[in-house]
Design a protein around this motif. Structure first.
Motif, PDB file in Angstrom:
ATOM      1  N   ASP A  25       0.845  -1.184   0.000  1.00 50.66           N
ATOM      2  CA  ASP A  25       0.000   0.000   0.000  1.00 50.66           C
ATOM      3  C   ASP A  25       0.884   1.240   0.000  1.00 50.66           C
ATOM      4  O   ASP A  25       1.785   1.370   0.818  1.00 50.66           O
ATOM      5  CB  ASP A  25      -0.910  -0.012   1.227  1.00 50.66           C
ATOM      6  CG  ASP A  25      -2.002   1.023   1.128  1.00 50.66           C
ATOM      7  OD1 ASP A  25      -2.130   1.622   0.051  1.00 50.66           O
ATOM      8  OD2 ASP A  25      -2.717   1.228   2.116  1.00 50.66           O
ATOM      9  N   ARG A  26       0.621   2.154  -0.918  1.00 51.54           N
ATOM     10  CA  ARG A  26       1.438   3.350  -1.021  1.00 51.54           C
ATOM     11  C   ARG A  26       0.629   4.608  -0.743  1.00 51.54           C
ATOM     12  O   ARG A  26       1.121   5.710  -0.931  1.00 51.54           O
ATOM     13  CB  ARG A  26       2.079   3.412  -2.403  1.00 51.54           C
ATOM     14  CG  ARG A  26       2.973   2.196  -2.630  1.00 51.54           C
ATOM     15  CD  ARG A  26       3.550   2.129  -4.026  1.00 51.54           C
ATOM     16  NE  ARG A  26       4.318   0.892  -4.130  1.00 51.54           N
ATOM     17  CZ  ARG A  26       3.939  -0.161  -4.855  1.00 51.54           C
ATOM     18  NH1 ARG A  26       2.829  -0.115  -5.550  1.00 51.54           N
ATOM     19  NH2 ARG A  26       4.672  -1.247  -4.898  1.00 51.54           N
ATOM     20  N   ILE A  27      -0.637   4.458  -0.333  1.00 53.30           N
ATOM     21  CA  ILE A  27      -1.503   5.591  -0.008  1.00 53.30           C
ATOM     22  C   ILE A  27      -1.939   5.461   1.445  1.00 53.30           C
ATOM     23  O   ILE A  27      -2.462   4.421   1.850  1.00 53.30           O
ATOM     24  CB  ILE A  27      -2.762   5.634  -0.900  1.00 53.30           C
ATOM     25  CG1 ILE A  27      -2.391   5.632  -2.377  1.00 53.30           C
ATOM     26  CG2 ILE A  27      -3.625   6.843  -0.544  1.00 53.30           C
ATOM     27  CD1 ILE A  27      -1.710   6.880  -2.859  1.00 53.30           C
ATOM     28  N   ASP A  28      -1.724   6.519   2.236  1.00 51.34           N
ATOM     29  CA  ASP A  28      -2.269   6.592   3.588  1.00 51.34           C
ATOM     30  C   ASP A  28      -3.367   7.640   3.586  1.00 51.34           C
ATOM     31  O   ASP A  28      -3.160   8.760   3.088  1.00 51.34           O
ATOM     32  CB  ASP A  28      -1.189   6.985   4.597  1.00 51.34           C
ATOM     33  CG  ASP A  28      -0.171   5.872   4.815  1.00 51.34           C
ATOM     34  OD1 ASP A  28      -0.560   4.700   4.704  1.00 51.34           O
ATOM     35  OD2 ASP A  28       0.995   6.185   5.092  1.00 51.34           O
ATOM     36  N   ALA A  29      -4.544   7.289   4.103  1.00 52.67           N
ATOM     37  CA  ALA A  29      -5.689   8.191   4.104  1.00 52.67           C
ATOM     38  C   ALA A  29      -6.007   8.628   5.530  1.00 52.67           C
ATOM     39  O   ALA A  29      -5.955   7.829   6.468  1.00 52.67           O
ATOM     40  CB  ALA A  29      -6.903   7.497   3.487  1.00 52.67           C
ATOM     41  N   ASP A  59      -8.911   5.467   1.433  1.00 51.35           N
ATOM     42  CA  ASP A  59      -7.953   4.854   0.524  1.00 51.35           C
ATOM     43  C   ASP A  59      -8.723   4.171  -0.598  1.00 51.35           C
ATOM     44  O   ASP A  59      -9.444   3.206  -0.367  1.00 51.35           O
ATOM     45  CB  ASP A  59      -7.083   3.860   1.286  1.00 51.35           C
ATOM     46  CG  ASP A  59      -5.927   3.323   0.443  1.00 51.35           C
ATOM     47  OD1 ASP A  59      -5.980   3.482  -0.795  1.00 51.35           O
ATOM     48  OD2 ASP A  59      -4.992   2.750   1.011  1.00 51.35           O
ATOM     49  N   SER A  66      -4.070   1.839  -4.705  1.00 51.38           N
ATOM     50  CA  SER A  66      -2.652   2.136  -4.638  1.00 51.38           C
ATOM     51  C   SER A  66      -2.013   1.853  -5.992  1.00 51.38           C
ATOM     52  O   SER A  66      -2.384   0.892  -6.666  1.00 51.38           O
ATOM     53  CB  SER A  66      -1.990   1.280  -3.561  1.00 51.38           C
ATOM     54  OG  SER A  66      -0.636   1.630  -3.398  1.00 51.38           O
ATOM     55  N   ILE A 119       0.660  13.044  -6.095  1.00 49.92           N
ATOM     56  CA  ILE A 119      -0.736  12.640  -5.984  1.00 49.92           C
ATOM     57  C   ILE A 119      -1.577  13.899  -6.041  1.00 49.92           C
ATOM     58  O   ILE A 119      -1.234  14.911  -5.414  1.00 49.92           O
ATOM     59  CB  ILE A 119      -1.006  11.838  -4.690  1.00 49.92           C
ATOM     60  CG1 ILE A 119      -2.476  11.417  -4.606  1.00 49.92           C
ATOM     61  CG2 ILE A 119      -0.585  12.615  -3.449  1.00 49.92           C
ATOM     62  CD1 ILE A 119      -2.759  10.431  -3.477  1.00 49.92           C
ATOM     63  N   TYR A 121      -8.456  10.398  -6.774  1.00 52.24           N
ATOM     64  CA  TYR A 121      -7.154  11.025  -6.971  1.00 52.24           C
ATOM     65  C   TYR A 121      -6.411  10.356  -8.110  1.00 52.24           C
ATOM     66  O   TYR A 121      -6.730   9.243  -8.534  1.00 52.24           O
ATOM     67  CB  TYR A 121      -6.301  10.951  -5.696  1.00 52.24           C
ATOM     68  CG  TYR A 121      -6.283   9.601  -5.012  1.00 52.24           C
ATOM     69  CD1 TYR A 121      -5.457   8.568  -5.469  1.00 52.24           C
ATOM     70  CD2 TYR A 121      -7.085   9.345  -3.904  1.00 52.24           C
ATOM     71  CE1 TYR A 121      -5.436   7.337  -4.838  1.00 52.24           C
ATOM     72  CE2 TYR A 121      -7.071   8.111  -3.258  1.00 52.24           C
ATOM     73  CZ  TYR A 121      -6.244   7.110  -3.731  1.00 52.24           C
ATOM     74  OH  TYR A 121      -6.223   5.888  -3.101  1.00 52.24           O
ATOM     75  N   VAL A 148      -2.360   9.466  -9.403  1.00 49.98           N
ATOM     76  CA  VAL A 148      -0.970   9.315  -8.985  1.00 49.98           C
ATOM     77  C   VAL A 148      -0.102   9.323 -10.236  1.00 49.98           C
ATOM     78  O   VAL A 148      -0.365   8.582 -11.196  1.00 49.98           O
ATOM     79  CB  VAL A 148      -0.746   8.017  -8.196  1.00 49.98           C
ATOM     80  CG1 VAL A 148       0.736   7.814  -7.903  1.00 49.98           C
ATOM     81  CG2 VAL A 148      -1.544   8.035  -6.895  1.00 49.98           C
ATOM     82  N   TRP A 159      -4.785  12.646   1.604  1.00 53.54           N
ATOM     83  CA  TRP A 159      -4.067  11.429   1.256  1.00 53.54           C
ATOM     84  C   TRP A 159      -2.571  11.722   1.238  1.00 53.54           C
ATOM     85  O   TRP A 159      -2.143  12.802   0.825  1.00 53.54           O
ATOM     86  CB  TRP A 159      -4.470  10.921  -0.127  1.00 53.54           C
ATOM     87  CG  TRP A 159      -5.902  10.522  -0.264  1.00 53.54           C
ATOM     88  CD1 TRP A 159      -6.462   9.338   0.099  1.00 53.54           C
ATOM     89  CD2 TRP A 159      -6.958  11.295  -0.851  1.00 53.54           C
ATOM     90  NE1 TRP A 159      -7.799   9.322  -0.208  1.00 53.54           N
ATOM     91  CE2 TRP A 159      -8.131  10.512  -0.797  1.00 53.54           C
ATOM     92  CE3 TRP A 159      -7.024  12.569  -1.414  1.00 53.54           C
ATOM     93  CZ2 TRP A 159      -9.360  10.967  -1.289  1.00 53.54           C
ATOM     94  CZ3 TRP A 159      -8.233  13.031  -1.896  1.00 53.54           C
ATOM     95  CH2 TRP A 159      -9.384  12.236  -1.832  1.00 53.54           C
ATOM     96  N   LEU A 185       1.111  10.135  -0.142  1.00 55.99           N
ATOM     97  CA  LEU A 185       1.711   9.188  -1.078  1.00 55.99           C
ATOM     98  C   LEU A 185       3.115   8.827  -0.632  1.00 55.99           C
ATOM     99  O   LEU A 185       3.922   9.699  -0.323  1.00 55.99           O
ATOM    100  CB  LEU A 185       1.762   9.803  -2.476  1.00 55.99           C
ATOM    101  CG  LEU A 185       2.485   9.008  -3.559  1.00 55.99           C
ATOM    102  CD1 LEU A 185       1.735   7.719  -3.885  1.00 55.99           C
ATOM    103  CD2 LEU A 185       2.642   9.861  -4.821  1.00 55.99           C
TER     104      LEU A 185
END
Length: 408
Positions: free
Chosen positions: A25-29, A35, A38, A50, A58, A60, A265, A267
């Motif tokens: 996972d490369r997205i933290d919400a 989320d 990713s 992002i 969104y 990326v 979010w 990234l």
């Protein structure tokens, strides 16, 4: 004062009770932001920005020009199939989710959907690489920002000032437009500079940051903004609400996108794509340079690798040993043919000249002597060449005295 204390704590420790993100996972919400997916990355590719879409979702962007869309963000195309002369470093959305732009470090601009192409700096000799891009509120213009604080305006974007030619304590890393006109520039040291109708709400420039700042994002009204650091710290100013931080999640943060004022979010660029640290690479906060692999690792005190990338040096140069950074220069000369190098970080001494890490050399006309795609092979006369983005990052990350471990 209380707000400042809370911000400092958020940058230094993980947020209690926050679920750990999966390794892929490369997205933290945070807050009301959810989320929604990713990015999938090709080998060697890196997510660089992002951007929030109007109505949710969104995009990326990756350094090869790729764009991936999530949630309600429609896909309008990408530069992923093009051969780029420089990596993509930033993305900006046209209001209304009808299109977006990509910007490369050499100033080239690529437009997609209904986002109009209004000009670029591609083919122009730049004193410093482009690091950020932001769109005008009317969607009919955009600004590009360079690492030296230079600002370039296109379309309806009005030039309101910049920092080029000034002595900066750290390179500029991002630009954000104000809905009331003007824009802010953010430095790697947390400094914030306001121009035109952009109101100054505060900065982290006076704080002793553990990691460099990587982005600035404004609230819809322009009454505040967030700063994000590579360690996941989030700093809030004005009416930008603190919703959490990504500290403790491992991979370094590259950018942020906001869902109005209710959430955001973050990234992260995965370190898992880089090989593990070689054996015998030392301990503590250090730069590790494997000459055979032509790769560098930047390692924090706790052993976390915050960045790793390919370079171009000289075979078995310098000797395998432990060194330390003893000198730095924003720009230096090779001493012949008008060749210059940016962000020089010296750590060893050769027979005639100092040896250091620096950006890809440029000739007297500003043309790079090699492309980023060529990094990873022996191409240098002694120093260690890096991409412009990696060189700017290392320059800020490595103060005088930083340990450098060279392995053969």
């Amino acid at each position: 004062m209380l707000g400042t204390i809370l911000l400092l704590v958020a940058s230094l420790v993980a947020v209690p009770g926050r679920a750990e993100a999966a390794a892929t996972d490369r997205i933290d919400a945070f807050g009301a932001a959810s989320d929604q997916g990713s990015p999938e990355l090709a080998p060697g590719r890196r997510p660089v920005d992002i951007t929030a879409a109007t109505g949710g979702g969104y995009w990326v962007a990756t350094d090869d020009g790729g764009v991936q869309s999530f949630g309600g963000a429609p896909f309008h195309g990408s530069a992923g199939g093009l051969r780029l002369s420089a990596p993509v470093v930033a993305m900006a959305a046209r209001p209304g989710a009808t299109g977006y732009w990509l910007a490369a470090s050499d100033g080239a601009v690529f437009s997609f959907g209904d986002a109009p192409f209004l000009g670029s700096l591609g083919g122009t000799r730049l004193k410093a690489p482009i690091v950020g891009m932001t769109a005008t509120p009317d969607g009919e213009g955009y600004w590009l920002a360079a690492a030296d604080g230079g600002v370039f305006s296109f379309g309806s974007a009005t030039y309101a000032g910049g920092l080029a030619g000034m002595r900066l304590s750290a390179p500029i890393v991002d630009i954000a437009a104000s809905p009331t006109g003007g824009y802010w520039l953010a430095g790697a040291d947390g400094g914030v500079f306001s121009f035109g109708g952009a109101v100054f709400h505060g900065s982290a420039g006076a704080l002793a940051l553990r990691s460099p700042i990587t982005s600035i994002v404004t609230t819809p009204s322009g009454g505040g903004y967030w700063l994000t650091a590579t360690d996941g710290g989030v700093f809030t100013y004005g009416n930008a609400a603190f919703r959490g931080a990504a500290t403790g999640s491992g991979d370094p943060v590259t950018a942020m996108a906001a869902l109005g004022t209710s959430g955001y979010w973050v990234l992260r660029a995965p370190n898992a794509m880089a090989p593990p640290l070689p054996p015998g690479s030392g301990s503590g906060r250090r730069i590790v340079y494997s000459n055979p692999a032509q790769r560098v690792w930047l390692v924090e005190t706790d052993g976390t690798v915050v960045r790793s990338y390919l370079v171009s040096g000289k075979y078995r140069t310098p000797a395998a040993a432990t060194y330390s950074v003893y000198s730095k220069s924003r720009v230096t000369s090779a001493g012949h043919d008008g060749i210059t190098m940016s962000n020089m970080v010296r750590f060893a001494r050769g027979d005639d000249l100092a040896i250091g890490f620096h950006g890809i050399p440029r000739d007297a006309n500003g043309r790079p002597l090699q492309g980023d795609d060529d990094l990873g092979g022996f191409r240098s006369a002694g120093c260690v060449r890096q991409s412009d983005g990696d060189a700017a990052y290392l320059y800020e990350w490595a103060p005088i005295g930083t340990t450098v471990v060279v392995l053969h």
